[in-house]
Design a protein around this motif. Structure first.
Motif, PDB file in Angstrom:
ATOM      1  N   THR A   1       0.808  -1.208   0.000  1.00 15.94           N
ATOM      2  CA  THR A   1       0.000   0.000   0.000  1.00 15.94           C
ATOM      3  C   THR A   1       0.844   1.263   0.000  1.00 15.94           C
ATOM      4  O   THR A   1       0.323   2.334  -0.276  1.00 15.94           O
ATOM      5  CB  THR A   1      -0.922   0.059   1.232  1.00 15.94           C
ATOM      6  OG1 THR A   1      -0.114  -0.094   2.384  1.00 15.94           O
ATOM      7  CG2 THR A   1      -1.963  -1.018   1.197  1.00 15.94           C
ATOM      8  N   SER A   2       2.137   1.158   0.321  1.00 15.35           N
ATOM      9  CA  SER A   2       2.884   2.409   0.466  1.00 15.35           C
ATOM     10  C   SER A   2       3.964   2.618  -0.598  1.00 15.35           C
ATOM     11  O   SER A   2       4.616   3.646  -0.592  1.00 15.35           O
ATOM     12  CB  SER A   2       3.516   2.487   1.859  1.00 15.35           C
ATOM     13  OG  SER A   2       4.449   1.461   2.014  1.00 15.35           O
ATOM     14  N   TRP A   3       4.127   1.656  -1.523  1.00 19.17           N
ATOM     15  CA  TRP A   3       5.204   1.865  -2.498  1.00 19.17           C
ATOM     16  C   TRP A   3       4.810   2.872  -3.575  1.00 19.17           C
ATOM     17  O   TRP A   3       5.659   3.436  -4.254  1.00 19.17           O
ATOM     18  CB  TRP A   3       5.622   0.553  -3.161  1.00 19.17           C
ATOM     19  CG  TRP A   3       4.572  -0.031  -4.041  1.00 19.17           C
ATOM     20  CD1 TRP A   3       3.480  -0.708  -3.630  1.00 19.17           C
ATOM     21  CD2 TRP A   3       4.489   0.016  -5.469  1.00 19.17           C
ATOM     22  NE1 TRP A   3       2.720  -1.079  -4.691  1.00 19.17           N
ATOM     23  CE2 TRP A   3       3.315  -0.654  -5.841  1.00 19.17           C
ATOM     24  CE3 TRP A   3       5.300   0.564  -6.464  1.00 19.17           C
ATOM     25  CZ2 TRP A   3       2.915  -0.783  -7.167  1.00 19.17           C
ATOM     26  CZ3 TRP A   3       4.910   0.424  -7.781  1.00 19.17           C
ATOM     27  CH2 TRP A   3       3.727  -0.238  -8.132  1.00 19.17           C
ATOM     28  N   THR A   4       3.488   3.114  -3.717  1.00 21.13           N
ATOM     29  CA  THR A   4       3.040   3.916  -4.849  1.00 21.13           C
ATOM     30  C   THR A   4       3.571   5.346  -4.801  1.00 21.13           C
ATOM     31  O   THR A   4       3.915   5.907  -5.836  1.00 21.13           O
ATOM     32  CB  THR A   4       1.512   3.948  -4.872  1.00 21.13           C
ATOM     33  OG1 THR A   4       1.048   4.292  -3.586  1.00 21.13           O
ATOM     34  CG2 THR A   4       0.945   2.610  -5.250  1.00 21.13           C
ATOM     35  N   GLY A   5       3.639   5.918  -3.592  1.00 16.64           N
ATOM     36  CA  GLY A   5       4.109   7.296  -3.479  1.00 16.64           C
ATOM     37  C   GLY A   5       5.525   7.432  -4.011  1.00 16.64           C
ATOM     38  O   GLY A   5       5.807   8.304  -4.848  1.00 16.64           O
ATOM     39  N   LEU A   6       6.412   6.549  -3.543  1.00 20.59           N
ATOM     40  CA  LEU A   6       7.804   6.593  -3.986  1.00 20.59           C
ATOM     41  C   LEU A   6       7.885   6.341  -5.486  1.00 20.59           C
ATOM     42  O   LEU A   6       8.646   6.995  -6.205  1.00 20.59           O
ATOM     43  CB  LEU A   6       8.621   5.547  -3.231  1.00 20.59           C
ATOM     44  CG  LEU A   6      10.084   5.466  -3.617  1.00 20.59           C
ATOM     45  CD1 LEU A   6      10.782   6.775  -3.350  1.00 20.59           C
ATOM     46  CD2 LEU A   6      10.780   4.352  -2.877  1.00 20.59           C
ATOM     47  N   CYS A   7       7.079   5.397  -5.969  1.00 21.28           N
ATOM     48  CA  CYS A   7       7.106   5.051  -7.385  1.00 21.28           C
ATOM     49  C   CYS A   7       6.774   6.277  -8.230  1.00 21.28           C
ATOM     50  O   CYS A   7       7.443   6.557  -9.228  1.00 21.28           O
ATOM     51  CB  CYS A   7       6.092   3.939  -7.635  1.00 21.28           C
ATOM     52  SG  CYS A   7       6.184   3.230  -9.259  1.00 21.28           S
ATOM     53  N   ARG A   8       5.774   7.031  -7.803  1.00 16.82           N
ATOM     54  CA  ARG A   8       5.387   8.209  -8.575  1.00 16.82           C
ATOM     55  C   ARG A   8       6.494   9.255  -8.564  1.00 16.82           C
ATOM     56  O   ARG A   8       6.827   9.825  -9.603  1.00 16.82           O
ATOM     57  CB  ARG A   8       4.107   8.796  -7.983  1.00 16.82           C
ATOM     58  CG  ARG A   8       3.560   9.904  -8.824  1.00 16.82           C
ATOM     59  CD  ARG A   8       2.318  10.473  -8.226  1.00 16.82           C
ATOM     60  NE  ARG A   8       1.566   9.431  -7.544  1.00 16.82           N
ATOM     61  CZ  ARG A   8       0.453   9.649  -6.889  1.00 16.82           C
ATOM     62  NH1 ARG A   8      -0.020  10.853  -6.828  1.00 16.82           N
ATOM     63  NH2 ARG A   8      -0.187   8.674  -6.271  1.00 16.82           N
ATOM     64  N   LEU A   9       7.098   9.466  -7.399  1.00 11.68           N
ATOM     65  CA  LEU A   9       8.201  10.425  -7.314  1.00 11.68           C
ATOM     66  C   LEU A   9       9.328  10.039  -8.261  1.00 11.68           C
ATOM     67  O   LEU A   9       9.870  10.873  -8.997  1.00 11.68           O
ATOM     68  CB  LEU A   9       8.753  10.468  -5.886  1.00 11.68           C
ATOM     69  CG  LEU A   9       7.978  11.270  -4.856  1.00 11.68           C
ATOM     70  CD1 LEU A   9       8.661  11.148  -3.509  1.00 11.68           C
ATOM     71  CD2 LEU A   9       7.934  12.722  -5.279  1.00 11.68           C
ATOM     72  N   LEU A  10       9.681   8.729  -8.245  1.00 15.40           N
ATOM     73  CA  LEU A  10      10.806   8.274  -9.063  1.00 15.40           C
ATOM     74  C   LEU A  10      10.478   8.391 -10.544  1.00 15.40           C
ATOM     75  O   LEU A  10      11.337   8.736 -11.354  1.00 15.40           O
ATOM     76  CB  LEU A  10      11.152   6.824  -8.724  1.00 15.40           C
ATOM     77  CG  LEU A  10      11.812   6.636  -7.372  1.00 15.40           C
ATOM     78  CD1 LEU A  10      12.061   5.172  -7.106  1.00 15.40           C
ATOM     79  CD2 LEU A  10      13.113   7.411  -7.313  1.00 15.40           C
ATOM     80  N   ARG A  11       9.223   8.114 -10.893  1.00 12.02           N
ATOM     81  CA  ARG A  11       8.826   8.243 -12.291  1.00 12.02           C
ATOM     82  C   ARG A  11       9.026   9.689 -12.750  1.00 12.02           C
ATOM     83  O   ARG A  11       9.601   9.956 -13.809  1.00 12.02           O
ATOM     84  CB  ARG A  11       7.372   7.831 -12.452  1.00 12.02           C
ATOM     85  CG  ARG A  11       6.851   8.109 -13.827  1.00 12.02           C
ATOM     86  CD  ARG A  11       5.395   7.742 -13.977  1.00 12.02           C
ATOM     87  NE  ARG A  11       4.892   8.328 -15.206  1.00 12.02           N
ATOM     88  CZ  ARG A  11       4.349   9.534 -15.292  1.00 12.02           C
ATOM     89  NH1 ARG A  11       4.209  10.265 -14.216  1.00 12.02           N
ATOM     90  NH2 ARG A  11       3.936   9.991 -16.455  1.00 12.02           N
ATOM     91  N   GLY A  12       8.548  10.620 -11.927  1.00 13.42           N
ATOM     92  CA  GLY A  12       8.684  12.024 -12.294  1.00 13.42           C
ATOM     93  C   GLY A  12      10.140  12.419 -12.463  1.00 13.42           C
ATOM     94  O   GLY A  12      10.511  13.104 -13.428  1.00 13.42           O
TER      95      GLY A  12
END
Lengths: 325, 469
Positions: free
Chosen positions: B334-345
């Motif tokens: 449930t919590s990896w999505t935030g980091l994933c979005r940051l890294l994508r950006g």
């Protein structure tokens, strides 16, 4: 604009399908309805008939995806996936495992949740923005430093402490308001006050610190320097320029969580015995009522997606530089 | 007999990763510089010392084994007890073994509840019975208790002072040796805060920790410093044992989620196109499901699974351990999505920057570009997210355990302590010590983690760094 909204709404459909599949897999494939029946009826000394009966009453005795025995289109329709998961798309939540109509329960329990969530959000917003502006006004002084440290300290305290401490202090020692319960109409106010206050206090640390960074970021920008150069007072700069521009990310953030207010707060509601959706969910989790949990997962996801949509729209409204693409 | 639990193994792995990273970072100036900045911040260093104490306890508590049986049983074919204890349990054995009947207040000598006691002459009276261990050495508890507590604390503090002075001399001596100066010079530098590393903060913080340790060592044996709970277990011991649970939740969750977040995030930003669409779809979907509900659903499902496969879990500990690990995995999902979005950006931004374009035109492969050029340039984001997430996860554990979807009820954790103690607030006089102990220990960990993560963020975030200069 309308075309944009429709396109954005259309994006939501595959996501909703994805959510539906995730919940379906989680509730019916990882654990078969057989397991659920055993869980409910007790693992030992359970007859196959009892299990079959339990499943039949709740409609879990159908095939998962494909009903080979049924004729025509019923092959799809007469399955667990269609009856239990696909029906969620039209907000038909069906009956809970104990036999109550979930849709009716939700429509009843929505209001207490909102009665607590909406005041908490807006009073909290007001308080946090005020404190953040105050700290931003005294930036690089001891007020700023101690304010930030205080925020970190407040943030580090568990939310449970605020609730338990508040209940004990206000409800038990001072005897100002009842500790828990709920009433209809205006009588509800005395039950709502304490949860709202606790909700606001619990959010001060993180909120103020976050808004402070937003305001400080704005203060460092060129237009603020221009405003000062043309002779505006510090108060004028803060209220007219910094506050307005700083509010953009704050408000769009608020818009994103507006729909989720319906869901209520799990912890606060169950501590204060408020009959809202939050405590509904908790009760369902504790009594292992899979149908309700499934319905709430879906409802929460829909509301989250609506929140995303609203955020995008509000961005384009408040900030004309964001193009509709 | 040594036992390796799943979470233990992952903790060792994590320790290895951290040590490996530290050795690697030592070799490169650009990696050392921000860490030096972290060490220089006074609050950050102080918090790091406290964190270090927590981590030491957590690590000691992560070495599990079956103890050897004593007495007659030692001759048996398998001379090991069935219970699993940790190295830490051995160190604090008095705390663990001093079990009373039921509640007793901090530093109490009598039980909290009245009981019917049979006097030697056959009469029965209802009164508060003496505790079996707490203050058992006192002749007359009413008058001796407070002088005895003061006396014991004084001895403990004197001993602590001695040990602390020894440490100070050791530190100052080695500092003087390294700098080639006299000890007096170094002392003066530390006191007037002229040293690069704020040694005064480190020494004062560790001094307090040493004092606490000695107080516990002396008083904890004689009394129940934080009282006992419903079944008579020492609350202080429970709070200490909960440290490991909190740390495991805070760190292993990140360890579980990191590979996904990094891999998918960078791939989405770097390759764009359908990869980007797919990754975005996955994380938006997962993010849409309310986190608590996803955790609840997953834990419910696991309970069903465990109820139906009882025989695959050999002991209570391994069962609780699997549940803890599972909770970490679910929290990670449930919590990896935030980091994933940051890294994508970030990857989206980086891929158009000149040096990566140049690498492209030299014919460097995608894999090398990602590992050599993009990954090192997003590591600061990963690090900041990891330390910022830690405290949120520790707090989340308490809330989840309260709704019974957290760690196993048999496992010591702050959430479980709060959960079982909150109903006792209705008693009169109230049983406040379990709650207070859990909140204080949690507060200590979360506050020091927050302060430390602030220091780390200030040092690593290039945007903040620019804003300050």
């Amino acid at each position: 604009m309308i075309a944009y909204i429709i396109r954005r709404a259309a994006y939501a459909i595959p996501i909703l399908i994805g959510i539906n599949i995730v919940t379906f897999v989680l509730f019916f494939v990882v654990n078969s309805p057989d397991d659920m029946a055993r869980m409910h009826l007790g693992v030992k000394r359970v007859t196959p008939e009892a299990i079959e009966n339990w499943q039949h009453e709740r409609g879990y005795d159908k095939p998962l995806l494909w009903n080979g025995e049924a004729p025509g289109a019923k092959r799809f329709i007469d399955t667990i996936f269609f009856k239990k998961s696909a029906r969620l798309f039209v907000f038909d939540f069906g009956r809970s495992d104990s036999g109550r109509d979930i849709g009716y329960d939700i429509s009843q329990r929505m209001w207490p949740s909102l009665a607590i969530a909406i005041p908490s959000l807006f009073i909290g917003l007001l308080v946090n923005i005020t404190f953040a502006l105050l700290i931003a006004f005294f930036r690089t002084t001891y007020v700023d430093v101690s304010g930030v440290v205080l925020c970190v300290v407040l943030m580090s305290i568990s939310g449970l402490f605020y609730i338990i401490g508040g209940q004990y202090l206000v409800g038990k020692l001072l005897n100002l308001v009842p500790i828990s319960g709920y009433d209809s109409g205006l009588n509800a106010i005395k039950f709502v006050v304490l949860p709202v206050i606790i909700g606001v206090i619990g959010g001060i640390g993180a909120g103020t610190r976050w808004y402070r960074t937003l305001f400080l970021e704005e203060i460092g920008k060129d237009y603020v320097r221009t405003a000062r150069a043309k002779g505006l007072s510090e108060r004028g700069v803060l209220y007219k320029h910094v506050l307005r521009n700083g509010l953009i990310p704050i408000l769009t953030g608020v818009v994103a969580i507006l729909p989720l207010l319906f869901m209520g707060s799990l912890i606060v509601e169950s501590f204060f015995a408020v009959p809202g959706l939050g405590s509904y969910t908790i009760d369902a989790i504790n009594s292992q009522d899979f149908a309700i949990v499934r319905a709430m997962v879906f409802l929460g996801s829909v509301l989250y997606i609506i929140g995303l949509l609203l955020t995008d729209i509000s961005y384009t409204l408040v900030d004309p530089r964001v193009r509709l693409s | 007999m040594y036992v390796l639990l799943w979470t233990d193994a992952l903790i060792y792995l994590l320790v290895l990763v951290v040590i490996g990273f530290a050795l690697y970072a030592r070799r490169w100036e650009h990696l050392r510089a921000p860490w030096r900045e972290v060490v220089q911040s006074r609050l950050g260093t102080g918090a790091a010392v406290v964190l270090f104490a927590y981590i030491t306890i957590g690590l000691l508590d992560s070495v599990h084994f079956h103890p050897r049986l004593k007495g007659e049983d030692a001759q048996a074919a398998e001379p090991y007890s069935t219970e699993v204890i940790s190295l830490f349990d051995v160190i604090v054995a008095p705390l663990r073994e001093h079990v009373e009947k039921t509640y007793s207040a901090p530093f109490a000598t009598h039980l909290y509840a009245r009981e019917t006691i049979e006097l030697p002459d056959g009469r029965e009276v209802r009164e508060y019975p003496r505790l079996q261990y707490g203050g058992a050495h006192l002749q007359d508890p009413a008058s001796d208790r407070i002088p005895d507590i003061l006396h014991t604390s004084a001895i403990a503090l004197v001993e602590a002072l001695g040990v602390w002075l020894f440490c100070v001399v050791l530190v100052v001596g080695s500092l003087a040796r390294l700098a080639g100066k006299t000890m007096q010079d170094r002392v003066r530098a530390i006191v007037s805060r002229r040293t690069v590393v704020p040694w005064d903060v480190i020494l004062v913080t560790s001094g307090m920790l040493i004092a606490c340790t000695f107080l516990v060592a002396h008083l904890g044996v004689k009394y129940h410093m934080l009282g006992t709970d419903k079944v008579g277990e020492d609350v202080f011991y429970q709070a200490l044992k909960s440290i490991r649970t909190g740390l495991v939740i805070g760190t292993l969750t990140t360890l579980v989620m990191l590979p996904f977040a990094i891999l998918l995030g960078i791939m989405a930003g770097y390759f764009r196109g359908w990869v980007d669409d797919a990754v975005q779809y996955v994380y938006t979907t997962l993010n849409s499901i309310p986190g608590v509900l996803l955790i609840a659903a997953a834990i419910l499902m696991m309970q069903v699974y465990m109820a139906n496969h009882e025989d695959s879990f050999t002991s209570l500990e391994s069962r609780a351990d699997i549940r803890l690990l599972f909770l970490c995995i679910i929290l990670g999902i449930t919590s990896w999505t935030g980091l994933c979005r940051l890294l994508r950006g970030e990857a989206l931004k980086l891929r158009d920057i000149d040096y990566i374009q140049a690498a492209h035109s030299f014919g460097v492969g995608h894999f090398s570009i990602i590992t050599r050029h993009i990954l090192p340039n997003v590591m600061h984001i990963v690090l900041i997210t990891v330390v910022l997430d830690f405290s949120a996860l520790v707090l989340a554990e308490a809330v989840l355990s309260y709704i019974n979807i957290g760690v196993d009820p048999t496992m010591e954790s702050w959430g479980n302590m709060i959960n079982s103690a909150r109903l006792e607030l209705a008693r009169d006089p109230i049983v406040w010590w379990s709650l207070t102990a859990a909140f204080i220990f949690m507060f200590g960990l979360v506050l020091s983690a927050n302060l430390f993560s602030d220091a780390v963020r200030d040092a690593f975030d290039p945007r903040l760094r620019m804003a300050r200069t």
